[in-house]
Design a protein around this motif. Structure first.
Motif, PDB file in Angstrom:
ATOM      1  N   LEU A   1       0.851  -1.195   0.000  1.00  0.00           N
ATOM      2  CA  LEU A   1       0.000   0.000   0.000  1.00  0.00           C
ATOM      3  C   LEU A   1       0.880   1.235   0.000  1.00  0.00           C
ATOM      4  N   ARG A   2       0.466   2.208  -0.776  1.00  0.00           N
ATOM      5  CA  ARG A   2       1.294   3.402  -0.912  1.00  0.00           C
ATOM      6  C   ARG A   2       0.519   4.697  -0.645  1.00  0.00           C
ATOM      7  N   ALA A   3      -0.805   4.585  -0.481  1.00  0.00           N
ATOM      8  CA  ALA A   3      -1.573   5.818  -0.326  1.00  0.00           C
ATOM      9  C   ALA A   3      -1.151   6.531   0.962  1.00  0.00           C
ATOM     10  N   GLN A   4      -1.214   7.832   0.888  1.00  0.00           N
ATOM     11  CA  GLN A   4      -0.796   8.682   1.996  1.00  0.00           C
ATOM     12  C   GLN A   4      -1.792   8.559   3.152  1.00  0.00           C
ATOM     13  N   GLU A   5      -1.321   8.407   4.351  1.00  0.00           N
ATOM     14  CA  GLU A   5      -2.261   8.344   5.468  1.00  0.00           C
ATOM     15  C   GLU A   5      -2.860   9.732   5.737  1.00  0.00           C
ATOM     16  N   ALA A   6      -4.082   9.709   6.286  1.00  0.00           N
ATOM     17  CA  ALA A   6      -4.755  10.986   6.549  1.00  0.00           C
ATOM     18  C   ALA A   6      -3.963  11.821   7.557  1.00  0.00           C
ATOM     19  N   LYS A   7      -3.789  13.087   7.260  1.00  0.00           N
ATOM     20  CA  LYS A   7      -3.131  14.012   8.173  1.00  0.00           C
ATOM     21  C   LYS A   7      -3.664  15.393   7.839  1.00  0.00           C
TER      22      LYS A   7
ATOM     23  N   ASP B   1      -4.458  18.398   6.133  1.00  0.00           N
ATOM     24  CA  ASP B   1      -4.142  18.821   4.765  1.00  0.00           C
ATOM     25  C   ASP B   1      -5.156  19.910   4.462  1.00  0.00           C
TER      26      ASP B   1
ATOM     27  N   LEU C   1      -6.254  21.072   1.939  1.00  0.00           N
ATOM     28  CA  LEU C   1      -7.180  20.737   0.849  1.00  0.00           C
ATOM     29  C   LEU C   1      -8.334  19.882   1.363  1.00  0.00           C
ATOM     30  N   ILE C   2      -8.142  19.285   2.550  1.00  0.00           N
ATOM     31  CA  ILE C   2      -9.207  18.487   3.161  1.00  0.00           C
ATOM     32  C   ILE C   2      -9.895  19.284   4.269  1.00  0.00           C
TER      33      ILE C   2
ATOM     34  N   ASN D   1     -16.039  24.695  -3.343  1.00  0.00           N
ATOM     35  CA  ASN D   1     -17.016  24.263  -2.364  1.00  0.00           C
ATOM     36  C   ASN D   1     -17.893  25.418  -1.918  1.00  0.00           C
TER      37      ASN D   1
ATOM     38  N   PRO E   1      -7.596   5.547   8.214  1.00  0.00           N
ATOM     39  CA  PRO E   1      -8.122   6.598   7.322  1.00  0.00           C
ATOM     40  C   PRO E   1      -7.060   6.982   6.299  1.00  0.00           C
ATOM     41  N   LEU E   2      -7.493   7.231   5.069  1.00  0.00           N
ATOM     42  CA  LEU E   2      -6.538   7.509   3.997  1.00  0.00           C
ATOM     43  C   LEU E   2      -6.967   8.727   3.200  1.00  0.00           C
ATOM     44  N   VAL E   3      -5.973   9.417   2.669  1.00  0.00           N
ATOM     45  CA  VAL E   3      -6.222  10.506   1.722  1.00  0.00           C
ATOM     46  C   VAL E   3      -5.472  10.175   0.437  1.00  0.00           C
TER      47      VAL E   3
ATOM     48  N   ALA F   1     -17.386  17.421  -3.977  1.00  0.00           N
ATOM     49  CA  ALA F   1     -16.658  18.635  -3.616  1.00  0.00           C
ATOM     50  C   ALA F   1     -17.290  19.869  -4.241  1.00  0.00           C
ATOM     51  N   ASP F   2     -18.489  19.732  -4.801  1.00  0.00           N
ATOM     52  CA  ASP F   2     -19.151  20.898  -5.409  1.00  0.00           C
ATOM     53  C   ASP F   2     -19.787  21.750  -4.318  1.00  0.00           C
TER      54      ASP F   2
END
Lengths: 425, 425
Positions: free
Chosen positions: A33-39, A41, A43-44, A51, B134-136, B210-211
Motif C-alpha cells: 500500500l502506498r496511499a498517503q495516510e490521513a493528516k 491537509d 485541501l481536506i 465548495n 483513514p486515507l487521503v 466537492a461541489d
C-alpha cells in the motif's frame, strides 16, 4: 509481479492465472500500500473555492468540452515536416488516453487536400461501372437502409514508419499515434452493392473521395462483400469533418488510406485502378528495389503507452503500466510484457471489451524499485500470429519502406523515471 | 416486416430467426429498393467547391469539434423550469445519436450547485469512518492503482418523470434524455476500501462531492464491494467537468444521483446517512402517502428514438426504426416493437455490443405505406423482467412520484409523418 519473475512467455498456466485474477478484479490486491495516510491537509480541512461558490450552470455549454486543466492534451501536428498542412498529419495523444474508445476530438487526422467542408444535403454517393443499375444515393437514402454498429481501429499504414531505421521519435504519440478506435454506425457495403447489382465480372471497386485531392483507392470485391461499412456516424454522432463527414468507408483491419473519406463514388471494375495512392505511395519498397503492393492488412501490433517518453514514471512503488494492442486479422488473444529487455516476460492483464479488429487495452500492475527498465510489449492475435521484433521485420523487408512497421517497441526507463525510445539488440 | 404480422411477443422461434438474420447482417435484404437511379445531377456531374479548393489543414483544430452543419445537435436545458441554471438539468439528444456510445459533449448534465471547477493537483479523496486506517488519496495515488474499463448507462431517477401523469413532453430528448452511456476507466472501489480496511461493523458508505452543494448519498457496502468504480476517465479521456472531473463514482445500474461527482469523501458507517437527497428527494411517494426509499436500481426500459416527435418520418417506403434499451439488473435479452399500438409485436434486431448495465441499440427495418402508426418498444432483460406499461406502474405506485418511471412509451406517427407523444389505453 516483479521484474525478476522467471516466467516464460509461453507459460500457459501463468497466463490463465493472470486472466483469472483480472476476471475477479483483484489483480493487485497483494501490492504494498502506498496511499498517503490521513493528516491535516488544508485541501481536506479547509473549505475550498469550488465548495464555496456556485459553479457554471447547465445552460452554458450545449455541446461540452474538456476541462481547461486538460488543454495540453491535443493532437500534435507535424505540418512543419510536410510541404503544407493541407496534406499532412497529426497524432493521437495515446499516452493521455485510457480504455479503448478514442475521443472523436483526439482522433489523428491525415488528409491529402485538406478537410472537405460538405453540406450533407448536397452530398451524393454514386455506384456505377460493372453494375446492373447505376445508383445515386442521398444521405437520407443511406440513412433509411439497415445499419450496423462496430468498434474498429483505423491505423495509417505509415504509423511507426520512421522507426524502420531505428529509434527516431521520442513519444508513443509520434511513434504510434496514427491509430484511433471508435464505434462506427453505417450500412454494410454489400447491401448498397446488392441494390446496384454487381455484375459477375466485377472484381475490384474504386472508392473516391469528394475532397480536393479526389483521394481514391482500389478495394477487392471480396472484402467489400465481407465487413466493409459505409459509415455516417462515429462514437454515436455524425462523423467529424476531418474523418470524412458526412460519409466514409470503414474497412476493418485494413490500412487507413483505403478508408476513403468524404466518399462520393464507387466504381465497379474487373481490375484494380493503379491509383496514385497504391502505386507511388502505400507500397512497401523492398531491399532489392521491388515493391510489395496491396498490402492492405494491418498485422498484430502493440505499444506501451504508459510509461513512455511523454509520460515518465514519477513514483517508486506501485505503478500501472498500460498499453494498446490490435490486429487486422481478428481479436487480441494475449499480450506479453517484459520490463527487463526480454529476459523475463509475463502475460499482461487485458481489460475491457475484446472486440474484432479493435484496440484492446492491457495493463501490468507493478512495483518499481527505481531500477532501469527496458519495457516491451508483444501481441498475439486470434490467428496465433505473434508480433515480430523490428530486426525480424528488417530481415524480410529491409528499411526502404515507411509502411507496415508492426515491430516491437522498446522504452528505456532511467532511475530518475525519464523514459526514452531506444532499440536493443 | 409489415404491420400485419401475427407475431406473439413470446414467439421464441421468430425471435431466434430475427437474431440469425442480424448476425448475418442481411436483415433487410428482402426490402423493396428505393434508392434513386442515376440521372444527370449537378451535384454529381459538376465539380463542387469542396472538390476545387484545399480544405482546412491538420494544424487548425488540436482538439476537434463537430461539423458546423451539426450545430443544432445539442443538449437542451430546461433551466427556465427550475429556480436557477445552477441546480437544473439538460438533456441528451437521443433522437440524433446512434450506436451505444454517447459522445461526451452531448451527455446530459444534472447539478445541484453548478459545475465545480477543480484543479486535479488540488483534489483529494478521503476515506475514513469505520476503517482501520483513514486515507487521503491524491489523483496520482489513484492513477497508480489497478484500473478497469466498463461501458455503463447512467440514468437520472427522474428520467421520464413528467410522464407519470400522461404524455407531457414532445420528444424523446425530453421524455428519456436524462440517460447517457460511456466507457469509464477507474479503480474498483473495493480496492480503495481494502487499503483503508473496512471494519466489520461498516454497512453503509457516505459519498460526498466537492461541489458547492456538497451532494451526498448513502451507498450500501455490499454494492461498493461489488462493481462500483471510482472513475477518472470517460470515453478514453479525463472526465468532463460537468461529469465530475477529476473523480466520480460509477455505480452500475443504479440511479444517477448516487454516482457522486467531484468525489472528495467516503465515510464508512453502520447505517445510512438520511441525506437530503435520499429523504426529501429521490424517494418514491406512493398513493397512500408512504415513500419507497433507497430504490436504487433502474429497471429495464426502452424507447424508440427514431421516429419520434423531434425526428418525424419523411419518406414512405423503406425506413429504419431505431431505439435504445437498458437494464440496471444485467443485459438486454430482447426488445419487442409494435407499430400498431400493441396488436402485433415483433422482435427488434439488436445490433452492436450487448454489455452489462449498458445501453443496447435495436432496429426494425420496415416499409411505411403512409398509414398511422402507434409505436411502442418493450425491453426484456437477462433476469426475464419485462418492461411494464405506464398503467401497470401507476396501479402499483400511483402518480405522486416523479422517479423510476420505466413504462412503455408510445409515439403516434400521422399519415404526414409528424410524430407525437401519446398514451393509449
Amino acid at each position: 509481479m516483479s521484474s525478476d519473475h522467471k516466467t516464460s512467455p509461453l507459460d500457459r498456466r501463468r497466463f490463465l492465472g493472470a486472466a483469472g485474477l483480472a476476471g475477479a478484479g483483484l489483480a493487485a490486491a497483494s501490492l504494498p500500500l502506498r496511499a498517503q495516510e490521513a493528516k491535516p491537509d488544508p485541501l481536506i480541512t479547509e473549505v475550498q473555492d469550488w465548495n464555496r461558490y456556485l459553479g457554471e450552470g447547465v445552460d452554458k455549454r450545449p455541446y461540452g468540452t474538456p476541462s481547461p486543466f486538460e488543454k495540453h492534451i491535443v493532437r500534435r501536428d507535424v505540418s512543419w515536416l510536410t510541404a503544407s498542412p493541407d496534406s499532412s498529419v497529426n497524432f493521437t495523444p495515446l499516452h493521455e488516453l485510457d480504455g479503448i474508445i478514442t475521443p472523436s476530438g483526439l482522433c489523428f487526422e491525415r488528409h491529402h487536400g485538406g478537410i472537405a467542408e460538405i453540406d450533407p444535403a448536397n452530398h451524393r454517393l454514386m455506384i456505377h461501372g460493372l453494375v446492373d443499375k447505376p445508383l445515386v444515393f442521398t444521405m437520407e437514402d443511406i440513412r433509411r437502409m439497415p445499419r450496423q454498429n462496430h468498434v474498429h481501429f483505423l491505423e495509417c499504414a505509415a504509423n511507426s514508419g520512421m522507426e524502420w531505421r531505428g529509434a527516431q521519435l521520442n513519444g508513443c504519440q509520434f511513434t504510434h499515434g496514427m491509430v484511433h478506435n471508435v464505434m462506427y454506425t453505417g450500412v454494410p457495403l454489400r447491401l448498397l452493392l446488392a441494390e446496384a447489382g454487381l455484375k459477375p465480372t466485377a472484381k475490384w471497386l474504386m472508392l473516391e473521395g469528394a475532397d480536393s485531392s479526389g483521394m481514391n483507392r482500389s478495394l477487392p470485391v471480396e472484402k467489400a462483400l465481407d465487413d466493409v461499412l459505409i459509415a455516417f456516424a462515429m462514437n454515436g454522432e455524425a462523423l467529424r469533418p476531418e474523418q470524412g463527414y458526412p460519409l466514409r468507408a470503414v474497412v476493418p483491419g485494413w490500412e487507413g488510406n483505403i478508408w476513403v473519406k468524404w466518399l462520393r463514388r464507387i466504381e465497379a471494375g474487373d481490375k484494380s485502378w493503379q491509383a496514385r495512392e497504391e502505386t507511388s505511395k502505400y507500397t512497401d519498397l523492398l531491399a532489392d528495389g521491388r515493391s510489395r503492393r496491396y498490402t492492405f492488412i494491418m498485422d498484430a501490433k502493440s505499444v506501451v503507452t504508459n510509461p513512455s517518453p511523454q509520460a515518465p514514471l514519477k513514483h517508486k512503488g506501485r505503478n500501472v503500466l498500460s498499453g494498446l494492442a490490435w490486429s487486422g486479422r481478428g481479436t487480441i488473444k494475449r499480450v506479453d510484457v517484459t520490463l527487463d529487455g526480454g529476459k523475463n516476460w509475463q502475460a499482461a492483464r487485458i481489460d475491457g471489451p475484446v472486440l474484432e479488429k479493435s484496440l484492446t487495452r492491457f495493463y501490468v500492475d507493478f512495483d518499481w524499485a527505481g531500477q532501469e527498465l527496458l519495457i516491451q510489449s508483444r501481441a498475439m492475435d486470434s490467428t496465433g500470429y505473434v508480433q515480430p521484433t523490428k530486426d525480424e521485420l528488417r530481415k524480410v523487408r529491409g528499411v526502404n519502406s515507411i509502411y507496415h512497421n508492426n515491430g516491437i517497441q522498446t522504452w528505456q526507463v532511467r532511475p530518475n523515471g525519464e523514459t526514452e525510445n531506444v532499440e536493443i539488440a
